[in-house]
Design an enzyme around this catalytic site. Structure first.
Site, PDB file in Angstrom:
ATOM      1  N   HIS A  94       0.824  -1.217   0.000  1.00  0.00           N
ATOM      2  CA  HIS A  94       0.000   0.000   0.000  1.00  0.00           C
ATOM      3  C   HIS A  94       0.860   1.270   0.000  1.00  0.00           C
ATOM      4  CE1 HIS A  94      -4.136  -1.539   1.637  1.00  0.00           C
ATOM      5  NE2 HIS A  94      -3.850  -2.003   0.453  1.00  0.00           N
TER       6      HIS A  94
ATOM      7  N   HIS B 104     -12.783  -9.847  -2.182  1.00  0.00           N
ATOM      8  CA  HIS B 104     -12.272  -8.463  -2.202  1.00  0.00           C
ATOM      9  C   HIS B 104     -11.446  -8.322  -3.479  1.00  0.00           C
ATOM     10  CE1 HIS B 104     -10.055  -4.925  -0.992  1.00  0.00           C
ATOM     11  NE2 HIS B 104      -9.019  -5.561  -0.500  1.00  0.00           N
TER      12      HIS B 104
ATOM     13  N   GLU C  42      -9.008  -6.116  -4.450  1.00  0.00           N
ATOM     14  CA  GLU C  42      -7.686  -5.489  -4.525  1.00  0.00           C
ATOM     15  C   GLU C  42      -6.684  -6.463  -5.184  1.00  0.00           C
ATOM     16  OE1 GLU C  42      -6.452  -3.677  -0.849  1.00  0.00           O
ATOM     17  OE2 GLU C  42      -5.038  -2.362  -1.904  1.00  0.00           O
TER      18      GLU C  42
ATOM     19  N   ASP D 142      -3.817  -7.651  -4.751  1.00  0.00           N
ATOM     20  CA  ASP D 142      -3.086  -8.711  -4.042  1.00  0.00           C
ATOM     21  C   ASP D 142      -3.928  -9.979  -3.884  1.00  0.00           C
ATOM     22  OD1 ASP D 142      -4.544  -7.033  -2.290  1.00  0.00           O
ATOM     23  OD2 ASP D 142      -3.390  -7.666  -0.548  1.00  0.00           O
TER      24      ASP D 142
ATOM     25  N   HIS E 159     -11.785  -4.419   4.442  1.00  0.00           N
ATOM     26  CA  HIS E 159     -11.437  -3.022   4.590  1.00  0.00           C
ATOM     27  C   HIS E 159     -11.794  -2.129   3.403  1.00  0.00           C
ATOM     28  CE1 HIS E 159      -7.483  -2.756   2.222  1.00  0.00           C
ATOM     29  NE2 HIS E 159      -7.881  -3.988   2.040  1.00  0.00           N
TER      30      HIS E 159
ATOM     31  N   ASP F 229      -8.933  -9.980   4.128  1.00  0.00           N
ATOM     32  CA  ASP F 229      -7.909  -9.193   4.833  1.00  0.00           C
ATOM     33  C   ASP F 229      -8.112  -9.167   6.341  1.00  0.00           C
ATOM     34  OD1 ASP F 229      -5.860  -7.699   3.112  1.00  0.00           O
ATOM     35  OD2 ASP F 229      -7.692  -7.407   1.978  1.00  0.00           O
TER      36      ASP F 229
ATOM     37  N   TYR G 191      -1.610  -4.194  11.257  1.00  0.00           N
ATOM     38  CA  TYR G 191      -2.599  -4.264  10.174  1.00  0.00           C
ATOM     39  C   TYR G 191      -3.818  -3.402  10.515  1.00  0.00           C
ATOM     40  CZ  TYR G 191      -5.662  -5.543   6.545  1.00  0.00           C
ATOM     41  OH  TYR G 191      -6.501  -5.418   5.481  1.00  0.00           O
TER      42      TYR G 191
ATOM     43  N   HIS H  17      -4.136 -13.124   4.387  1.00  0.00           N
ATOM     44  CA  HIS H  17      -2.719 -12.833   4.605  1.00  0.00           C
ATOM     45  C   HIS H  17      -2.298 -13.528   5.899  1.00  0.00           C
ATOM     46  CE1 HIS H  17      -2.417  -9.727   1.543  1.00  0.00           C
ATOM     47  NE2 HIS H  17      -3.417  -9.064   2.070  1.00  0.00           N
TER      48      HIS H  17
HETATM   49 FE1  FEO Z   1      -7.060  -5.063   0.477  1.00  0.00          FE
HETATM   50 FE2  FEO Z   1      -4.948  -7.726   1.064  1.00  0.00          FE
HETATM   51  O1  FEO Z   1      -5.883  -6.445   0.145  1.00  0.00           O
END
Ligand code: FEO
Length: 407
Positions: A33, A88, A90, A92, A154, A173, A201, A234
């Site tokens: 990020h 999600h 994003e 990743d 998130h 996440d 986090y 993660h």
């Molecule tokens: Fe919002 Fe692990 O990505």
């Protein structure tokens, strides 16, 4: 001549009956990020659920797509995947989707409406989508997936997938940590690192959304859904008393913190640093834990974690051009974005001929929603012995206030 040979070894891990981790470990990620330092690397966790219909929950970051395909292929040919659940969008967790969807062309994507919108804007692909809401379920045969929208936990598109028959929450996440490890479960590594990374986090990614997070946690806690395992996207998986991480999230979401003071400062000619040291002494005299950090020598994403974990903040900067030093300006902007709850703070700093920094700090702290004790403490040039005593008392005063707050 010897030629280098590639040998691809993929190792999936069964985390529950017929549920397999097929993600990827990113040992070398150090920035996430843009500003979030990932000292321990990270993992992109993807879960394959075997049944009459096969589902994959979350993909991995694009450069790790072949690893994902390799691990899936140890269990089944990827084309046998019927459902791809995207919790999600994003990159990743979605970057490998174009490769995956080529290898599993008949798969249908299940996600929230917002996630569908974002995926279309990210990949411009002609995939088949089904959008889902909280409470929607799909059957894989003997197992059922239930979806729980989790906006701002998130991103607006975030959701969780619950595997009913395994009491398993695939939380994307949320509840994860940026840790690369050959182990897959929280109880297999030093829990101190787990909690550090959980806090980091939360502080860097979720802090502005505590009101929504608290509501979502209440909803989960009151839903009656048994949760025996929480597998985030993660880091490591919670299989022993996973409610501990739910409870910790609630603690942070409610603005609770340790009886601890963070002294965050920056200094030009060491006078503000001398003031900070005297304040640390004052805080210690009250018996309150304290951490001091010079911002220009600190990692801001680590400092954010310290903010989360401290009830009190003492914030100081030398004055330059009627304002604060650059590292302090960055920290204050960050605080305004994070909007930490239930903090008490005060400002200090040394100056030469005009002292604008303390006022700038106080205003920014108030804009961040922090309770500011005024007046702040200013010293011209260097603090003399009397000035240092004032600093000790200043530190004591904030520490006493923190001590009174038992919540
Ligand atoms: Fe919002 Fe692990 O990505």
């Amino acid at each position: 001549m010897l030629e280098a040979q590639e040998r691809n070894v993929y190792m999936h891990v069964e985390i529950a009956d017929d549920v397999y981790w097929v993600g990827a470990i990113d040992w070398n990620l150090r920035i996430y990020h843009n500003t979030y330092s990932t000292h321990h690397g990270t993992s992109y966790n993807s879960y394959l659920i075997m049944d009459d219909k096969v589902a994959l929950v979350d993909a991995v970051y694009g450069p790790f797509g072949e690893e994902l395909i390799g691990r899936i292929s140890e269990k089944i040919p990827p084309e046998q995947i019927s459902y791809v659940i995207v919790n999600h969008s994003e990159p990743d967790h979605s970057g490998a989707l174009p490769l995956l969807m080529k290898r599993a062309p008949k798969a249908r994507i299940f996600c929230t409406a917002k996630c569908k919108d974002y995926l279309k804007r990210l990949y411009f692909a002609d995939w088949e989508f089904t959008t889902v809401k909280t409470g929607d379920e799909i059957s894989l045969g003997k197992k059922t997936l239930r979806f729980i929208e989790a906006p701002m936990m998130h991103w607006p598109d975030s959701m969780f997938t619950y595997v009913k028959e395994r009491s398993l929450l695939l939380s994307n996440d949320a509840f994860g940590q940026h840790i690369a490890s050959s182990q897959r479960f929280v109880d297999e590594i030093d829990e101190g690192i787990i909690w550090e990374e959980e806090a980091k986090y939360f502080a860097n990614t979720l802090y502005p959304f505590t009101t929504l997070i608290k509501k979502k946690l209440d909803e989960i806690n009151n839903s009656g859904l048994p949760i025996k395992m929480i597998a985030p996207s993660h880091g490591l998986i919670w299989r022993k008393d996973p409610h501990r991480v739910l409870d910790k999230y609630m603690y942070w979401a409610e603005g609770k913190a340790e009886q601890k003071v963070l002294v965050a400062y920056d200094t030009m000619w060491e006078s503000t640093a001398a003031m900070a040291r005297a304040m640390v002494e004052g805080i210690q005299r009250v018996g309150i834990a304290v951490k001091a950090c010079r911002l220009s020598a600190s990692d801001l994403s680590d400092v954010n974690k310290d903010v989360l974990e401290s009830k009190g903040l003492i914030v100081g900067s030398s004055t330059v051009n009627n304002t604060v030093l650059p590292a302090m300006a960055t920290f204050l902007e960050e605080l305004k974005g994070l909007r930490p709850k239930k903090k008490v703070a005060c400002a200090f700093g040394s100056h030469g001929w005009g002292g604008g920094a303390v006022k700038v700090i106080e205003k920014a702290l108030q804009q961040a929603g922090i309770d500011v004790i005024q007046p702040g403490l200013m010293v011209k040039h260097r603090p003399d012995p009397e000035g240092l005593n004032e600093c000790v008392e200043f530190g004591k005063k904030l520490a006493e206030r923190v001590k009174q707050d038992e919540g």
